[in-house]
Design an enzyme around this catalytic site. Structure first.
Site, PDB file in Angstrom:
ATOM      1  N   GLN A 342       0.833  -1.210   0.000  1.00 56.34           N
ATOM      2  CA  GLN A 342       0.000   0.000   0.000  1.00 56.34           C
ATOM      3  C   GLN A 342       0.864   1.256   0.000  1.00 56.34           C
ATOM      4  OE1 GLN A 342      -0.275  -2.598   2.076  1.00 56.34           O
ATOM      5  NE2 GLN A 342      -2.416  -3.050   2.582  1.00 56.34           N
ATOM      6  N   GLN A 364       0.006  -0.137  -5.927  1.00 57.13           N
ATOM      7  CA  GLN A 364      -1.113  -0.571  -5.089  1.00 57.13           C
ATOM      8  C   GLN A 364      -1.687   0.632  -4.337  1.00 57.13           C
ATOM      9  OE1 GLN A 364      -0.364  -3.971  -2.595  1.00 57.13           O
ATOM     10  NE2 GLN A 364      -2.252  -3.731  -1.427  1.00 57.13           N
ATOM     11  N   ASP A 365      -3.026   0.797  -4.420  1.00 58.48           N
ATOM     12  CA  ASP A 365      -3.738   1.847  -3.677  1.00 58.48           C
ATOM     13  C   ASP A 365      -3.338   3.259  -4.104  1.00 58.48           C
ATOM     14  OD1 ASP A 365      -4.763  -0.306  -2.381  1.00 58.48           O
ATOM     15  OD2 ASP A 365      -4.025   0.194  -0.402  1.00 58.48           O
ATOM     16  N   ASP A 386      -6.082  -2.757  -6.607  1.00 56.87           N
ATOM     17  CA  ASP A 386      -7.057  -1.926  -5.878  1.00 56.87           C
ATOM     18  C   ASP A 386      -6.705  -0.450  -5.992  1.00 56.87           C
ATOM     19  OD1 ASP A 386      -8.016  -4.408  -5.076  1.00 56.87           O
ATOM     20  OD2 ASP A 386      -7.072  -4.316  -3.116  1.00 56.87           O
ATOM     21  N   ARG A 462     -13.131  -5.679  -6.968  1.00 55.79           N
ATOM     22  CA  ARG A 462     -13.426  -6.739  -6.010  1.00 55.79           C
ATOM     23  C   ARG A 462     -13.961  -6.091  -4.735  1.00 55.79           C
ATOM     24  NH1 ARG A 462      -7.855  -8.978  -3.240  1.00 55.79           N
ATOM     25  NH2 ARG A 462      -6.748  -6.996  -3.025  1.00 55.79           N
TER      26      ARG A 462
END
Length: 546
Positions: A342, A364-365, A386, A462
């Site tokens: 993250q 990520q993120d 994500d 998701r």
């Protein structure tokens, strides 16, 4: 309590004489029962009716003939009072955590989140009597988000009775806040008829909203509002080398903005690379970033969760808490890399915010669309896992969304997900909506994908939380999007409560025939619920572009 009329002067029977002193008590009992009946009706609208009835039945200033507004405000007050207790308990955790950096950081973050929750709840009492239910629902939903965030931080450092007791109390607090939240859509839907109130429903229940049933052709897929064309002159300038009245850092310019400003405070950020962490506090409202263009004005950082004491929330290169934030013409990035997990580029908790022609780069993120109402127009967003996530009500219009290579053990297979929406309660009016966006891979990722499509798998989203909601409207989906469209978080978690929808997807990844059974094609008759006007009330607060 005194009798409203004098006693009759006629002779009294012994039985009547014995009952007279009890009349005030019987009258009070009658009113209490009537009040409880009204409370029970209202509490049918909540997810936790027992705690709802229990908390309101003992509310000291709730009148016997309470109106729906009285009940809603009482439920808000109950949540606010219990939040004070929770905050006191978290402060005790912090005091007892000396020498434990992880628990100290979690407690400090928890206190920060509870402060945001308190501020959002404090505004609700002013708008509910005015009928501004959508504002109230947004702010109470955000308060619940912050309370959940506090709990989520503590669960990773739980190891003492004090922390465990605090977490238990936080659970009861979130139930009370959820109860207050649930009453708002019930009131909006059924009005004063509390006998008809029911728990909040979502599209998954077949409920599309009573005021947003128009088809997309009636609403229009393009919203003309966005970044204003009539900005006032900059009140602060940021230059890489300083001089000529310029601030050297973006943060210094933010600090110069007035607290609780009612007029736009424009900060012009000259072309250059600014290596810094920027925070726009809650008090700094109406701040505007104006750069020289994507790829020219760049704010960059590399914070990530691999660093000691750093949570995902705090990894953001730019983090905004002040309402009505706006930005145009710049790049915000996090360069921590694909193996840093993250690492947020931009995190926003700014209600009624607008970002146009802004580039967000990370892995990520990348983009933490954390809470409240946000609008992104003609932006470019790149990442891996994500990389658009959070629990805001956010609309993305005419944006380009690109998957980047992860290149971390690719031979073992890698899965990338564009979105991970985090709605935890059906009463929260949150979700991600993409209008006329393009979703594909970067040129480098597409080249890798074509070499081995089975290894490089990309999905639209998701379910991070139980009531996750994400919708793509008229978007062009590239070849990298899997035919299934969507993927799981863990097992069958949230598959019966989420709502993932598409309407008129195009492109090689837009074929609906292979989609997972738990996603939906949005009916044309109801697609108007996802317009900017309906979803984030954009026509009421957003400037109209020239």
């Amino acid at each position: 309590m005194q009798l409203l009329s004098p006693l009759p002067q006629s002779p009294q029977s012994p039985l009547m004489a014995s009952l007279l002193p009890m009349i005030p008590l019987l009258s009070l009992l009658f009113h209490t029962v009537a009040s409880t009946s009204v409370i029970e009706q209202a509490c049918k609208a909540t997810r936790f009716p027992d705690s709802c009835v229990s908390s309101l039945a003992h509310f000291p200033s709730l009148p016997a003939n309470a109106t729906p507004t009285d009940l809603i405000l009482a439920a808000m007050s109950v949540s606010a009072q219990n939040q004070k207790t929770a905050l006191s308990m978290v402060r005790d955790v912090l005091e007892a955590s000396a020498g434990n950096p992880n628990r100290t950081n979690a407690a400090e973050s928890c206190i920060e989140h509870m402060g945001y929750s308190e501020r959002r709840l404090a505004r609700v009492a002013d708008v509910v009597p005015l009928g501004r239910i959508k504002d109230a629902r947004t702010w109470v939903g955000a308060a619940l988000l912050y309370q959940d965030g506090c709990f989520g931080g503590l669960k990773y450092v739980n190891g003492t009775k004090l922390v465990d007791d605090t977490m238990s109390f936080l659970v009861s607090l979130t139930h009370l806040t959820s109860n207050a939240l649930s009453m708002l859509p019930a009131y909006e839907r059924f009005g004063n008829d509390t006998s008809a109130w029911a728990p909040p429903q979502t599209e998954r229940d077949g409920y599309w909203g009573d005021d947003a049933a128009a088809g997309w052709s009636d609403q229009g897929s393009s919203f003309s509002g966005g970044f204003p064309s009539d900005l006032p002159p900059p009140k602060a300038k940021v230059c890489k080398d300083g001089g000529d009245g310029c601030y050297r850092t973006v943060q210094e310019a933010v600090n110069a903005a007035p607290d609780n400003g009612t007029e736009r405070f424009v900060i012009y950020i000259k072309e250059g690379v600014y290596k810094e962490t920027v925070r726009i506090p809650f008090e700094k409202t109406n701040v505007v970033f104006l750069g020289d263009g994507m790829g020219k004005t760049i704010i960059t950082g590399s914070l990530n969760v691999g660093m000691v004491g750093i949570s995902t929330f705090n990894t953001a290169t730019v983090g905004v808490d002040g309402d009505r934030f706006m930005a145009k013409g710049l790049t915000i990035e996090n360069t921590a890399g694909p193996d840093a997990h993250q690492a947020v580029a931009f995190r926003s908790d700014s209600d009624l915010s607008v970002l146009e022609e802004v580039e967000f780069l990370g892995h990520q993120d990348t983009l933490y669309v954390h809470g409240l109402r946000q609008f992104y127009k003609s932006c470019r967003i790149a990442g891996t896992v994500d990389f658009i996530f959070g629990n805001a009500a956010a609309v993305f219009q005419d944006c380009v969304i690109l998957v980047q290579p992860r290149q971390v053990n690719p031979e073992k297979g890698e899965t990338n997900t564009v979105t991970a929406h985090g709605r935890t309660d059906p009463g929260q009016a949150t979700g991600f909506v993409f209008h006329n966006c393009t979703v594909n891979g970067t040129a480098e990722y597409i080249a890798l994908y074509r070499q081995n499509p089975k290894v490089h798998q990309t999905y639209l989203g998701r379910p991070w939380k139980e009531y996750s909601r994400t919708v793509f409207i008229g978007c062009n989906l590239g070849e990298v999007i899997r035919p299934e469209g969507w993927t799981i978080w863990s097992g069958d978690f949230a598959l019966k409560t989420l709502f993932y929808g598409e309407f008129e997807s195009t492109g090689p990844g837009g074929n609906a025939t292979g989609r997972v059974a738990w996603s939906n094609q949005v009916p044309a008759a109801h697609v108007g619920i996802y317009s900017v006007r309906n979803f984030i009330q954009g026509d009421q607060w957003m400037p109209v572009s020239a």
